[in-house]
Design an enzyme around this catalytic site. Structure first.
Site, short mmCIF file in Angstrom:
data_model
loop_
_atom_site.label_atom_id
_atom_site.label_comp_id
_atom_site.label_asym_id
_atom_site.label_seq_id
_atom_site.Cartn_x
_atom_site.Cartn_y
_atom_site.Cartn_z
N ARG A 155 9.98 51.76 39.56
CA ARG A 155 10.67 51.72 40.86
C ARG A 155 12.14 52.14 40.84
O ARG A 155 12.74 52.27 41.90
CB ARG A 155 10.58 50.32 41.49
CG ARG A 155 9.18 49.83 41.75
CD ARG A 155 8.46 50.69 42.78
NE ARG A 155 7.18 50.12 43.18
CZ ARG A 155 6.09 50.84 43.40
NH1 ARG A 155 6.11 52.15 43.26
NH2 ARG A 155 4.97 50.28 43.76
N ASN B 50 7.14 58.60 41.33
CA ASN B 50 7.36 58.42 42.78
C ASN B 50 8.51 57.47 43.07
O ASN B 50 8.37 56.48 43.77
CB ASN B 50 6.08 57.96 43.48
CG ASN B 50 5.58 56.62 43.00
OD1 ASN B 50 5.94 56.19 41.91
ND2 ASN B 50 4.77 55.96 43.80
N ASP C 14 1.39 60.98 41.28
CA ASP C 14 0.67 59.73 41.56
C ASP C 14 1.18 59.03 42.82
O ASP C 14 2.38 58.94 43.05
CB ASP C 14 0.78 58.77 40.39
CG ASP C 14 0.04 57.49 40.68
OD1 ASP C 14 -1.18 57.55 40.85
OD2 ASP C 14 0.69 56.42 40.78
N HIS D 51 -3.96 61.85 40.64
CA HIS D 51 -4.35 60.75 41.53
C HIS D 51 -5.41 61.35 42.45
O HIS D 51 -5.08 62.08 43.38
CB HIS D 51 -3.12 60.27 42.31
CG HIS D 51 -3.40 59.29 43.41
ND1 HIS D 51 -2.93 58.00 43.39
CD2 HIS D 51 -4.10 59.42 44.56
CE1 HIS D 51 -3.33 57.38 44.49
NE2 HIS D 51 -4.04 58.22 45.22
N HIS E 144 -6.61 56.09 37.20
CA HIS E 144 -7.35 54.98 37.83
C HIS E 144 -8.71 55.30 38.44
O HIS E 144 -8.89 55.25 39.65
CB HIS E 144 -6.48 54.27 38.88
CG HIS E 144 -5.61 55.16 39.75
ND1 HIS E 144 -6.10 56.22 40.45
CD2 HIS E 144 -4.29 55.10 40.03
CE1 HIS E 144 -5.12 56.79 41.12
NE2 HIS E 144 -4.01 56.12 40.87
N ASP F 177 -1.27 50.73 36.23
CA ASP F 177 -0.86 51.05 37.61
C ASP F 177 -0.04 49.89 38.19
O ASP F 177 -0.16 49.54 39.37
CB ASP F 177 -2.05 51.38 38.51
CG ASP F 177 -1.62 52.09 39.80
OD1 ASP F 177 -0.42 52.42 39.92
OD2 ASP F 177 -2.48 52.31 40.66
#
Lengths: 322, 455
Positions: free
Chosen positions: B68, B98, B158, B185, B238, B311
């Site tokens: 983050r 991201n 992702d 993703h 994932h 994740d």
């Protein structure tokens, strides 16, 4: 009957509880026939109509129901309120709690919003789900069941369920909270449920549903000979998302028109939760026919909502005191 | 040089032995370790950890972490995220791209890499975005990120799918130049517009818009064929459905260079949990059915799925404490992964500690090309080690992450991480995460200043 804590889903109602609520609705209907249509039952209680989505019909039905029970009613609509400035559901709920709301009738665009409100610990009042996204609308199911029961049994309705009654629900089942609540309540009351829709407007996996699935409305009408047909409102924006081709095709294949009316038994009900798209899912000839229960449904809605509010908010008072 | 002796430890479930660490490396094992540390003189300078009853595995490597930072420090920072990693037994994490700004330039990936170095709780390997701003329109400067100090090898948008087939083809071709991998993703965007949860029996009941399995499977099928066509390397993030497992199995049998990951939550939780409308269970890809969970477990055991990746997706309370549709997607994972792997592979009796090491250390390090991680436990290896108590059951709590969106609350799990050794330094010891990271000599501010200056 015992009091419910909340009414969030038609699945909250056992068969006995549902029949009791319908019976109580009969009592409320008799109040609505009096010259002075008012009971003192909920005097001093505050009911908040918390509407995050436009719905004049449902809101005024609840408002009238609460007022006929002498409750104080506050209408809180998202437009022009702090919600449109980005206040969260949590903050809104806590604000209402701080003001001492006894009951909150919530309409929200998000499925599960009523459930979240009831289980969040944000608020202590009783929660009534007046429509949450594409999930449920349990008072609509109650008023529909009430309407069917009255048409079939008249003054001998009290105490009866809907065992063996054949009900077809036609249209945008996938996005319909009316369909979901009706399916659950009709199953609870012993009715046989038929869903009729284009395949695009049914859930991809409906195997969890206790209902017969049809794509062909005419074939269903011929074969099943339903006691009641519920037409669902079509949202025109579905067309742009390729759920169906055109208004004309939808009306021709899944709309209820005069030809289909002729296939319906004279005693069978033609229902619609309103507001209707005349000429799309229902033609005027059908909507204004003797089979149509559209206006009865509106009137019954007030009685049923009175019964629900009475059950949730009146403490241990019994019906004899009404 | 500091000396650390792990006494009486079981190597991947084998008979107990001793492991001696000097500086950053394992210098002796077994009798030699005992011998090297015998004698009164050395006893004073050697830090001994009694590891009786514990199993040691190579330090865990996460290929899929959301730290983050920069941009969403209210949810997590590189420091808190890597502390959470240490708590979960990880010695390396791949930080997803991201962030805000997106990690799509050499400057941003170097900043994240530097923050990891300064924190000193795990190697932080930044993942670079495939496209500028994750927008799926223009290829980001993959080469610049690859040759930066962060040496990026894993590229991913992702959170979003590289859905344009031509762009995906080009990305797969381009990364061949520096032995990179595209981590996809897999989510067909048109099939998942407004999607809230797995499309199935439960979504029909709850009236939540469905995220169909085919939206994942169709992208995976396309991507493995593209990968075969251009002779590149694909990693599938994932996996969540039984159908995806079947496609990966087919692709591997065909010799396509594809690897696949599964998250702890997809190995354990199902879409039935959405019936609570509790947004802590809202995640992308969504929780699926029990049949999917069983297929994913089987694939993890038989090697079709190569790794477990967390994740780990921290979110602040206000993003979860609301109606389902308004809530953010994602759940915590760093402090649960080892326990879920233990329960699925070891406690079930279905597999063994070697497979545990493969899926949580050897294979993710290999996919991410981290040469200092995922090494076998032998003399000369970098001392990245995780010590696990296989007998103890614990509450599935998450302590170190800045966020609390933990879907495992209330569950009891096995395989507790007791100690984490990162490059010879215990980042977690006796169940407690260290106060300081290992790079005491590098002050956080100095590195940040250097990163800002672009040095």
């Amino acid at each position: 009957m015992s009091n419910l804590r909340h009414l969030l889903s038609a699945a909250d109602l056992s068969r006995d509880a549902a029949i009791n609520l319908l019976d109580l609705s009969e009592t409320m209907a008799s109040v609505n026939d009096r010259e002075i249509k008012k009971l003192p039952t909920l005097r001093g209680k505050t009911v908040v109509n918390l509407f995050f989505e436009d719905s004049t019909r449902t809101r005024i039905s609840f408002e009238l129901a609460a007022k006929r029970l002498s409750a104080d009613v506050i209408n809180f609509s998202a437009k022009g309120s702090s919600v449109s400035k980005g206040e969260s559901l949590k903050d809104t709920a806590q604000t209402l709690e701080a003001m001492g709301a006894d009951g909150v009738v919530i309409r929200h665009a998000a499925s599960g919003a009523a459930y979240t409100l009831a289980h969040s610990g944000w608020i202590n009042g009783a929660i009534v789900n007046a429509g949450d996204g594409t999930h449920e609308h349990p008072t609509q199911a109650l008023l529909d069941a009430f309407t069917i029961r009255r048409r079939l049994h008249g003054s001998a309705s009290t105490g009866k369920a809907l065992d063996g009654v054949k009900v077809a629900i036609v249209g945008d089942v996938l996005h319909s909270r009316v369909a979901r609540s009706n399916l659950l309540l009709l199953n609870t009351l012993g009715a046989e449920v038929h869903l009729v829709a284009p395949p695009t407007l049914l859930p991809a996996d409906s195997s969890g549903w206790n209902a017969h699935i049809h794509y062909d409305l005419d074939a269903m009408l011929h074969r099943v000979k339903p006691d009641a047909v519920m037409m669902l409102r079509v949202q025109l924006e579905r067309m742009s998302a390729a759920f169906f081709a055109s208004e004309r095709e939808y009306a021709r294949v899944w709309g209820f028109n005069a030809d289909r009316l002729a296939l319906l038994g004279s005693k069978s009900l033609l229902m619609h939760p309103g507001p209707m798209n005349r000429g799309l899912e229902i033609s005027s000839a059908a909507a204004d026919s003797p089979n149509s229960t559209v206006l009865e449904q509106v009137a019954n809605g007030v009685s049923v909502r009175m019964a629900v509010l009475f059950n949730l908010l009146s403490g241990e008072r019994s019906i004899e005191n009404v | 040089m500091s000396k650390l002796l792990l006494k009486n430890v079981s190597l991947l479930g084998e008979a107990a032995t001793d492991v001696l660490i000097e500086g950053q490396h394992i210098t002796s094992i077994g009798a030699a370790a005992a011998e090297a540390t015998s004698g009164a003189q050395s006893a004073e300078t050697i830090d001994v950890i009694d590891c009786t009853g514990l199993v040691v595995v190579p330090g865990l490597v996460d290929l899929h972490t959301h730290l983050r930072e920069p941009g969403a420090e209210a949810s997590e920072t590189v420091l808190t995220g890597t502390r959470s990693a240490a708590a979960g037994g990880f010695t390396a994490v791949h930080a997803m791209a991201n962030t805000s700004p997106v990690a799509d330039t050499a400057g941003v990936v170097e900043q994240v890499w530097s923050l990891g170095l300064a924190a000193g709780f795990a190697d932080v390997a930044p993942v670079g975005a495939v496209t500028v701003g994750l927008e799926g329109k223009q290829l980001a400067e993959l080469g610049a990120m690859a040759s930066s100090r962060a040496q990026v090898r894993v590229f991913s948008d992702d959170g979003k799918c590289v859905s344009d087939p031509l762009l995906m083809r080009r990305a797969l071709e381009y990364v061949k130049a520096f032995d990179g991998v595209v981590a996809q993703h897999s989510q067909e965007p048109r099939l998942t517009e407004g999607a809230q949860m797995n499309e199935g029996i439960v979504s029909a009941e709850l009236g939540l818009a469905g995220w169909p399995a085919v939206a994942e499977e169709s992208i995976i099928a396309r991507d493995v064929l593209l990968t075969e066509h251009v002779g590149s390397r694909l990693h599938v993030c994932h996996l969540s459905t039984a159908g995806s497992v079947a496609i990966i199995r087919w692709a591997k049998a065909r010799g396509i260079n594809v690897t696949a990951e599964v998250t702890p939550h997809h190995l354990l939780l199902t879409d039935d949990l959405a019936r609570s409308y509790d947004a802590v269970y809202k995640v992308n890809p969504p929780l699926r059915t029990q049949a999917d969970v069983l297929a994913l477990r089987e694939a993890l055991i038989d090697g079709t799925i190569d790794i477990i990746a967390t994740d780990h997706a921290p979110h602040p309370d206000e993003s979860k404490d609301c109606e389902w549709a308004a809530a953010a997607f994602g759940m915590l994972g760093l402090e649960i992964a080892a326990s879920v792997a233990h329960d699925v592979l070891i406690a079930s009796g279905a597999s063994n500690w070697n497979r545990f090491a493969e899926v949580l250390s050897y294979n993710p390090a290999k996919i991410g090309r981290l040469t200092q991680q995922g090494q076998p436990i032998e003399v000369g290896s970098v001392a990245n080690l995780t010590l696990i108590d296989p007998t103890k059951r614990r509450d599935a709590i998450s302590v170190e992450s800045k966020s609390s969106n933990n879907p495992y609350l209330g569950l009891t799990v096995g395989g507790e991480v007791v100690h984490t050794i990162y490059r010879g330094y215990p980042t977690k010891r006796d169940g407690q995460v260290a106060v300081q990271g290992r790079n005491l000599e590098v002050s956080n501010s100095a590195v940040q200043t250097a990163a800002k200056a672009g040095k």
